[in-house]
Design a protein around this motif. Sequence first.
Motif, short mmCIF file in Angstrom:
data_model
loop_
_atom_site.label_atom_id
_atom_site.label_comp_id
_atom_site.label_asym_id
_atom_site.label_seq_id
_atom_site.Cartn_x
_atom_site.Cartn_y
_atom_site.Cartn_z
N VAL A 54 33.37 104.89 36.07
CA VAL A 54 32.89 105.86 36.97
C VAL A 54 31.79 106.50 36.06
N LYS A 55 30.73 106.82 36.67
CA LYS A 55 29.57 107.59 36.14
C LYS A 55 29.37 108.96 36.64
N GLY A 56 29.41 109.80 35.67
CA GLY A 56 29.00 111.25 35.70
C GLY A 56 27.77 111.66 35.03
N LEU B 64 33.88 108.08 32.86
CA LEU B 64 35.34 107.68 32.93
C LEU B 64 35.58 106.03 33.08
N GLU B 65 36.58 105.70 32.24
CA GLU B 65 36.65 104.36 32.29
C GLU B 65 38.13 104.10 32.63
N ILE B 66 38.68 103.23 33.46
CA ILE B 66 40.04 102.96 34.15
C ILE B 66 40.06 101.63 34.23
N LYS B 67 41.23 101.11 33.30
CA LYS B 67 41.65 99.81 33.30
C LYS B 67 42.98 99.73 34.47
N PHE B 68 42.79 98.61 35.40
CA PHE B 68 43.99 98.56 36.13
C PHE B 68 44.35 97.12 36.64
N ASN B 69 45.44 97.18 37.42
CA ASN B 69 45.77 95.66 37.68
C ASN B 69 46.64 95.65 38.76
N LEU C 244 41.88 92.45 48.45
CA LEU C 244 42.16 93.63 47.47
C LEU C 244 40.86 94.28 46.91
N GLN C 245 39.97 93.59 46.37
CA GLN C 245 38.82 94.08 46.10
C GLN C 245 37.97 94.88 47.01
N GLN C 246 37.93 94.50 48.36
CA GLN C 246 37.08 95.09 49.29
C GLN C 246 37.81 96.46 49.73
N ARG C 247 39.23 96.40 49.71
CA ARG C 247 40.08 97.59 50.02
C ARG C 247 39.72 98.67 49.09
N LEU C 248 39.82 98.22 47.74
CA LEU C 248 39.73 99.27 46.59
C LEU C 248 38.22 99.96 46.67
N CYS C 249 37.31 99.02 46.71
CA CYS C 249 36.02 99.59 46.74
C CYS C 249 35.71 100.56 48.18
N ALA C 250 36.23 100.09 49.25
CA ALA C 250 36.26 101.13 50.32
C ALA C 250 36.89 102.54 50.08
N ILE C 251 37.77 102.44 49.24
CA ILE C 251 38.30 103.76 48.88
C ILE C 251 37.56 104.62 47.86
N LEU C 252 36.91 104.01 46.82
CA LEU C 252 36.07 104.36 45.89
C LEU C 252 34.88 104.83 46.81
N ASP C 253 34.49 104.13 47.54
CA ASP C 253 33.09 104.57 48.39
C ASP C 253 33.49 105.77 49.25
N LYS C 254 34.46 105.69 49.75
CA LYS C 254 34.87 106.93 50.45
C LYS C 254 34.73 108.14 50.02
N TYR C 255 34.88 108.43 48.76
CA TYR C 255 34.98 109.58 48.00
C TYR C 255 33.56 109.69 47.23
N GLY C 256 32.80 108.97 47.72
CA GLY C 256 31.13 108.91 46.88
C GLY C 256 31.07 108.84 45.66
N LEU C 257 31.93 108.00 44.82
CA LEU C 257 31.77 107.88 43.65
C LEU C 257 30.52 106.78 43.12
N GLU D 30 31.11 101.24 38.81
CA GLU D 30 30.93 99.66 38.47
C GLU D 30 32.18 99.42 38.21
N ILE D 31 32.41 97.67 38.52
CA ILE D 31 33.71 97.34 38.25
C ILE D 31 33.37 95.92 37.71
N LYS D 32 34.29 95.47 36.89
CA LYS D 32 34.24 94.17 36.28
C LYS D 32 35.64 93.69 36.42
N TRP D 33 35.59 92.47 37.26
CA TRP D 33 37.00 91.98 37.69
C TRP D 33 37.36 90.82 37.03
N THR D 34 38.50 90.54 36.86
CA THR D 34 39.40 89.35 36.24
C THR D 34 40.36 88.98 36.92
#
Length: 205
Positions: free
Chosen positions: A16-18, A79-84, A96-109, A112-116
Motif C-alpha cells: 500500500v503506497k503512501g 505498508l507491506e502486508i503478507k497474507f494467505n 478470491l482475488q477479485q473480491r479482495l481487490c474490490a475491497i481495497l478499491d472501495k477504500y481508495g487505496l 500493488e499485489i504480487k500473488w502466489t
Amino acid sequence: MIKNGRRGSLSGVLMVKGIQCHIAYPEKGRNPIHQAAPAIAELAATEWDQGNEYFPPTTWQISNIHGGTGATNVIPGQLEIKFNFRFSTASTPEGLQQRLCAILDKYGLEYEIKWTLGARPFLTGRGPLADAAVEAIRTVCGIETELSTTGGTSDGRFIAPICGQLLEIGPSNATSHKIDECIAVDAPAQLSAIYRRILEKILLA
C-alpha cells in the motif's frame, strides 16, 4: 483419519503506497497504515464462503505486516502486508482475488499485489476407494476412522490433477515437524497391510 482432500493456498504480498513525511506535518503526507486499517478490518471480517460438506469455510489471514523506517517521527511511505487464503472447493483463486481487490478499491487505496498460488484444493468424495480405505483400517487396526480435509497442503496437490481419486493414508502425525518427530515401530507394517487390503477390496470386488 483419512485425508480425502486438501484446501488450496493462495498467498499475496500487498504494498500500500503512501507519502512519507515528518510525523509533525501529517498534512504533507499520506499514512498508508491509517488508510489501510479499515480495509484490513473488512477483509478480516469477510465471509468468503460457507465451505461445504467436506471443507470448512475459506479463511484469510495476515502473516506479516510492516511499515515505516523504524523512526518514531516519520510517517511511512509504504505498508507491506503478507497474507494467505486457505480456500475450499467452494471458491476459486480468481474469485478470491477479485473480491479482495474490490475491497481495497472501495477504500481508495493505491496498491500493488504480487500473488502466489501455492496449491489448488482437491477432493475425493465418498465412494468405492474411500469405503475400501475405511474398511481396510478397520480390519488391520481395529479402529474406526473418518474422512478429513483439515491441515495444510501436501504433495498430493502435485498428482491430484492427473488422478481421478486421491487419498492420503499414513502414520500418525502427532509429532510432525517437532524436534522429536517419530512414528510407532509397527506403523510401516500396518500401513503395508492397509494398502494391500485396499487393493484387494478394489481389484477383487
